[in-house]
Scaffold this motif. Structure first.
Motif: not given
Length: 276
Positions: A106, A98, A5, A92, A75, A82, A89, A94-95, A78
């Protein structure tokens, strides 16, 4: 499947550098362009993405269903992305998204403000004063976005494994560093759970996309046998039955455990997604 991410400050990288970095690392890069394409494929107006992407919705947006539907669409997309092997990613939160789903690296790309101002002024052919204003608006928007949707701080360094100053470390140098830091691929058990999470999310997104369904605070669970468990508030038994029938007819669903609650009192129109 390696998962990365990338959070980034505006101006910390030149436009397109994230794609070059991901290409070097052999990672599929999920950017705004990816989202625009996927939203369009789902028949969702581009305006929804433009209005809510990487910023906190205004007061009216926050209490409407539009912001929630943006979040649920984001969501869903993504999580679908995934399921591919080797993915990155960009932005947004992403870290945060997920967290608890899959091991990932990250990172956050930062740079001193004067460097960022020069980068943006050059890229966009604007004055440094205008660039400074854009940068501060972007930083504020991304912070508020993550607070609203995840309840987390975009600016907190503790939310990242690696923070890189791009004034001093180039994308080429970063590409040499990252391979040794990427976590091991998820186990078969994790992949299976990801698939179940995705199926539940697809059902949730579908239900929230039906305008007159009046489903509030929904929770959907999907198990390995294809049984869907539904929780949430509805205004009547007839709506609960309609939702149950809708879900029964969806792919891979074998049974529905309808735990929806008929709520005739004051139920909030919307809760931020991280509060559901």
């Amino acid at each position: 499947m390696a998962v990365l991410t990338i959070a980034r400050e505006l101006g910390a990288m030149v436009g397109g550098e994230e794609l070059a970095l991901c290409n070097t690392l052999k990672l599929h890069c999920v950017t705004k362009a990816t989202l625009e394409k996927r939203f369009a494929e789902m028949g969702i107006e581009r305006e929804l993405l433009q209005r809510f992407d990487e910023c906190r919705p205004g007061l009216l947006g926050a209490i409407s269903k539009s912001a929630e539907y943006y979040w649920e669409t984001l969501r869903t997309v993504l999580l679908q992305e995934l399921m591919q092997d080797n993915i990155a990613f960009v932005g947004r939160g992403g870290n945060f998204l997920l967290s608890g789903l899959v091991n990932c690296l990250r990172i956050k790309l930062i740079a001193p403000e004067p460097f960022r101002i020069r980068q943006i002024a050059t890229q966009q052919s604007i004055s440094e004063a205008e660039a400074k204003k854009l940068i501060r608006q972007s930083d504020s928007g991304r912070e508020k976005f993550c607070k609203f949707y995840y309840g987390k701080s975009w600016s907190d360094p503790a939310n990242y494994d690696l923070i890189v100053n791009t004034e001093n470390i180039s994308m080429e140098e970063l590409a040499d560093i990252l391979p040794a830091l990427l976590p091991a691929p998820p186990s078969e058990t994790q992949k299976k759970q990801l698939g179940l999470t995705l199926q539940a999310q697809i059902i949730r997104h579908t239900l929230l996309g039906i305008p007159d369904l009046q489903l509030l605070c929904p929770d959907v669970q999907f198990d390995e046998n294809g049984t869907v468990t539904l929780h949430g508030n509805v205004p009547s038994v007839s709506v609960a039955k309609r939702i149950e029938e809708t879900v029964k007819n969806m792919p891979q669903v074998t049974a529905v455990d309808n735990q929806l609650t008929v709520a005739t009192g004051n139920v909030p129109n919307r809760l931020p997604p991280m509060m559901h």
